[in-house]
Design a protein around this motif. Structure first.
Motif, PDB file in Angstrom:
ATOM      1  N   ILE A 108      70.271 -27.563  19.352  1.00 55.03           N
ATOM      2  CA  ILE A 108      70.873 -27.181  18.896  1.00 55.03           C
ATOM      3  C   ILE A 108      70.330 -26.164  18.191  1.00 55.03           C
ATOM      4  O   ILE A 108      69.483 -25.912  17.181  1.00 55.03           O
ATOM      5  N   SER A 109      70.525 -25.180  18.248  1.00 57.25           N
ATOM      6  CA  SER A 109      69.852 -23.698  17.796  1.00 57.25           C
ATOM      7  C   SER A 109      70.356 -22.675  16.956  1.00 57.25           C
ATOM      8  O   SER A 109      71.636 -22.225  17.366  1.00 57.25           O
ATOM      9  N   ILE A 110      69.594 -22.158  16.637  1.00 57.03           N
ATOM     10  CA  ILE A 110      70.102 -21.835  14.603  1.00 57.03           C
ATOM     11  C   ILE A 110      69.591 -20.538  15.167  1.00 57.03           C
ATOM     12  O   ILE A 110      67.935 -20.329  14.258  1.00 57.03           O
ATOM     13  N   ASN A 111      70.200 -18.958  14.684  1.00 53.37           N
ATOM     14  CA  ASN A 111      69.077 -17.974  15.903  1.00 53.37           C
ATOM     15  C   ASN A 111      69.317 -17.244  14.273  1.00 53.37           C
ATOM     16  O   ASN A 111      70.821 -16.711  14.191  1.00 53.37           O
ATOM     17  N   GLN A 139      74.674 -18.658   6.094  1.00 56.50           N
ATOM     18  CA  GLN A 139      76.251 -18.610   6.760  1.00 56.50           C
ATOM     19  C   GLN A 139      76.140 -18.308   8.101  1.00 56.50           C
ATOM     20  O   GLN A 139      77.729 -19.146   8.520  1.00 56.50           O
ATOM     21  N   LEU A 140      76.036 -18.789   9.094  1.00 56.38           N
ATOM     22  CA  LEU A 140      75.822 -19.409  10.439  1.00 56.38           C
ATOM     23  C   LEU A 140      76.030 -20.758  10.235  1.00 56.38           C
ATOM     24  O   LEU A 140      77.229 -21.352  10.609  1.00 56.38           O
ATOM     25  N   ILE A 141      75.789 -21.048   9.480  1.00 54.75           N
ATOM     26  CA  ILE A 141      74.941 -22.907   9.435  1.00 54.75           C
ATOM     27  C   ILE A 141      76.793 -23.331   8.984  1.00 54.75           C
ATOM     28  O   ILE A 141      77.032 -24.257   9.407  1.00 54.75           O
ATOM     29  N   LYS A 142      76.957 -22.277   8.069  1.00 57.12           N
ATOM     30  CA  LYS A 142      78.300 -23.292   6.776  1.00 57.12           C
ATOM     31  C   LYS A 142      79.114 -22.736   7.624  1.00 57.12           C
ATOM     32  O   LYS A 142      80.471 -23.286   8.187  1.00 57.12           O
ATOM     33  N   ASP A 143      79.231 -21.189   9.026  1.00 54.72           N
ATOM     34  CA  ASP A 143      80.392 -21.218   9.313  1.00 54.72           C
ATOM     35  C   ASP A 143      80.877 -21.973  10.502  1.00 54.72           C
ATOM     36  O   ASP A 143      81.651 -22.035  11.256  1.00 54.72           O
ATOM     37  N   ASN A 144      79.700 -22.529  11.122  1.00 56.93           N
ATOM     38  CA  ASN A 144      79.476 -23.369  12.606  1.00 56.93           C
ATOM     39  C   ASN A 144      79.012 -24.931  12.091  1.00 56.93           C
ATOM     40  O   ASN A 144      78.645 -25.302  12.513  1.00 56.93           O
ATOM     41  N   SER A 145      79.193 -25.596  10.565  1.00 58.61           N
ATOM     42  CA  SER A 145      79.335 -27.105  10.421  1.00 58.61           C
ATOM     43  C   SER A 145      79.940 -27.967  10.699  1.00 58.61           C
ATOM     44  O   SER A 145      79.694 -29.137  11.554  1.00 58.61           O
ATOM     45  N   VAL A 175      74.955 -19.772  16.775  1.00 56.97           N
ATOM     46  CA  VAL A 175      74.486 -21.000  16.780  1.00 56.97           C
ATOM     47  C   VAL A 175      75.034 -21.325  18.844  1.00 56.97           C
ATOM     48  O   VAL A 175      75.369 -21.248  19.039  1.00 56.97           O
ATOM     49  N   ASN A 176      73.668 -21.628  19.072  1.00 60.27           N
ATOM     50  CA  ASN A 176      73.841 -22.487  20.875  1.00 60.27           C
ATOM     51  C   ASN A 176      73.520 -23.966  20.804  1.00 60.27           C
ATOM     52  O   ASN A 176      72.607 -24.311  20.232  1.00 60.27           O
ATOM     53  N   ILE A 177      74.230 -24.689  21.485  1.00 60.96           N
ATOM     54  CA  ILE A 177      74.243 -25.982  21.652  1.00 60.96           C
ATOM     55  C   ILE A 177      73.671 -26.286  23.425  1.00 60.96           C
ATOM     56  O   ILE A 177      74.440 -25.731  24.343  1.00 60.96           O
ATOM     57  N   ARG A 178      72.979 -26.913  23.594  1.00 57.72           N
ATOM     58  CA  ARG A 178      72.164 -27.018  24.997  1.00 57.72           C
ATOM     59  C   ARG A 178      71.856 -28.896  24.955  1.00 57.72           C
ATOM     60  O   ARG A 178      72.131 -29.454  23.904  1.00 57.72           O
ATOM     61  N   TYR A 179      71.853 -28.851  26.120  1.00 57.72           N
ATOM     62  CA  TYR A 179      71.594 -30.971  25.787  1.00 57.72           C
ATOM     63  C   TYR A 179      70.704 -30.978  27.258  1.00 57.72           C
ATOM     64  O   TYR A 179      70.406 -30.421  28.283  1.00 57.72           O
ATOM     65  N   ARG A 230      81.124 -27.716  13.949  1.00 56.15           N
ATOM     66  CA  ARG A 230      80.914 -27.858  14.719  1.00 56.15           C
ATOM     67  C   ARG A 230      79.322 -28.202  15.244  1.00 56.15           C
ATOM     68  O   ARG A 230      79.179 -28.680  16.602  1.00 56.15           O
ATOM     69  N   ILE A 231      78.461 -28.249  14.413  1.00 57.70           N
ATOM     70  CA  ILE A 231      77.303 -28.780  14.815  1.00 57.70           C
ATOM     71  C   ILE A 231      77.628 -30.644  14.477  1.00 57.70           C
ATOM     72  O   ILE A 231      77.207 -30.212  15.278  1.00 57.70           O
ATOM     73  N   ILE A 232      78.140 -30.775  13.821  1.00 54.33           N
ATOM     74  CA  ILE A 232      77.848 -32.524  13.266  1.00 54.33           C
ATOM     75  C   ILE A 232      78.916 -32.654  14.210  1.00 54.33           C
ATOM     76  O   ILE A 232      78.343 -33.903  14.247  1.00 54.33           O
TER      77      ILE A 232
END
Length: 360
Positions: A123-126, A135-141, A109-113, A143-145
């Motif tokens: 927010i990029s989810i690769n 699993q990436l979304i769950k683990d980083n939920s 998960v990469n967050i850019r501005y 942080r994403i929010i």
């Protein structure tokens, strides 16, 4: 030799300065973002959106927002297929890009501005497959929010500074310190040695920010929810009367408030969300409080933002809405505080003003 080293160091510094200035110049030339507060563009293949990945995203970003009088999602999601992600969507304020395939070389998960516009959060989810993406979304939920929430807050802060009610800051700074900023339209309603009431009122509706401090009791855990509520209710009873005799603001007992212990820029504080009501009267709504210690540890300081809920007004469900928490700050709190050191920077969601002026 030393002269050569110094020369190279000077050249490196000059190139770094030029690169920095060039990046700043490019950022300044970006167009302003589009879209409504609390809206998120999700760039994703149709099959993934309708499958487990889309379900996980909706469970994360469109979950029910807590402490709202009515049921509303945290964010409004708009799905767009990759081939449809054209310029009109690239200018949006909040973008989540989901890329799934064997050609993904760096999963994560990469967050850019400020990529295509400003101020923008991308927010990029690769992931190499759907299971990994879920699993990436769950683990980083969280942080994403948090990234989306902070991006919305920063936009509100910028607007508050641009359209600031300048006369209020010195009053608040004198009592609790810091560099507060209040949006245009707010007025000082009451001030004592330990309590300030700042409100924004139009026909039928008033919302505001209460700022107060009280001494720390030695040996007591002043940051426990019970102690916070007790001290807050004492301050509200003494300083925020209702319309009639023997009426005053208090924390509602209908639903127990929630509390989170947080840290922002080195400052520990308790964030309390809940509902308020008027004792012996029929009025209430959502509130948020941030409670923190003074630098010397002798006082607890609290900025508390509140919004009334009047369901008999036909337009009011639009006003007390999720992203009346900051152009939408996650949806439930009308006013909020961003703490900086021992400073408190208070803002109110601009979307609220939009709704008020539009409907009244």
């Amino acid at each position: 030799m030393k002269r050569t080293i110094r020369l190279f160091a000077l050249m490196a510094a000059i190139f770094a300065l030029i690169s920095c200035n060039e990046a700043s110049r490019k950022k300044a030339l970006l167009p302003n973002v589009s879209g409504k507060a609390g809206e998120v563009i999700v760039v994703i293949n149709k099959g993934d959106w309708e499958g487990a990945v889309g379900t996980t995203l909706r469970d994360t970003l469109a979950q029910d927002c807590p402490f709202l009088p009515q049921k509303e999602p945290l964010y409004t999601l708009v799905d767009v297929i990759p081939s449809g992600f054209t310029n009109i969507f690239q200018l949006h304020r909040n973008i989540v890009i989901v890329r799934i395939g064997n050609d993904v070389t760096e999963p994560g998960v990469n967050i850019r501005y400020d990529i295509w516009a400003r101020p923008q959060c991308v927010i990029s989810i690769n992931a190499i497959d759907s299971e990994s993406a879920v699993q990436l979304i769950k683990d980083n939920s969280r942080r994403i929010i948090a990234s989306l929430e902070q991006a919305e807050r920063d936009r509100v802060i910028a607007n508050s500074k641009r359209y600031e009610e300048l006369g209020l800051a010195p009053v608040v700074t004198q009592m609790i310190g810091g560099s507060p900023h209040f949006p245009s339209g707010y007025k000082l309603k009451k001030k004592t040695d330990n309590f300030i009431w700042i409100d924004y009122s139009v026909q039928y509706v008033t919302q505001g920010i209460l700022i107060y401090k009280y001494p720390v009791v030695e040996g007591e855990n002043m940051m426990s929810l019970d102690n916070i509520l007790a001290e807050n209710n004492a301050m509200l009873k003494a300083n925020v009367p209702g319309m009639f005799e023997n009426t005053y603001m208090m924390t509602s007992t209908f639903a127990r408030p929630g509390i989170q212990y947080m840290k922002y820029k080195g400052l520990d504080f308790a964030s309390v969300h809940g509902f308020w009501e008027v004792y012996n009267d029929y009025m209430g709504g959502p509130f948020v409080s941030h409670v923190f210690y003074s630098k010397d540890g002798k006082d607890s300081k609290t900025p508390r933002g509140y919004l009334p809920y009047l369901p008999y007004l036909p337009y009011f469900s639009a006003i007390v809405s999720r992203w009346v928490v900051a152009d939408i700050d996650t949806a439930v709190v009308v006013a909020f505080a961003v703490l900086k050191g021992d400073a408190v920077s208070l803002k109110l969601r601009p979307v609220l003003f939009h709704h008020l002026f539009h409907h009244l």
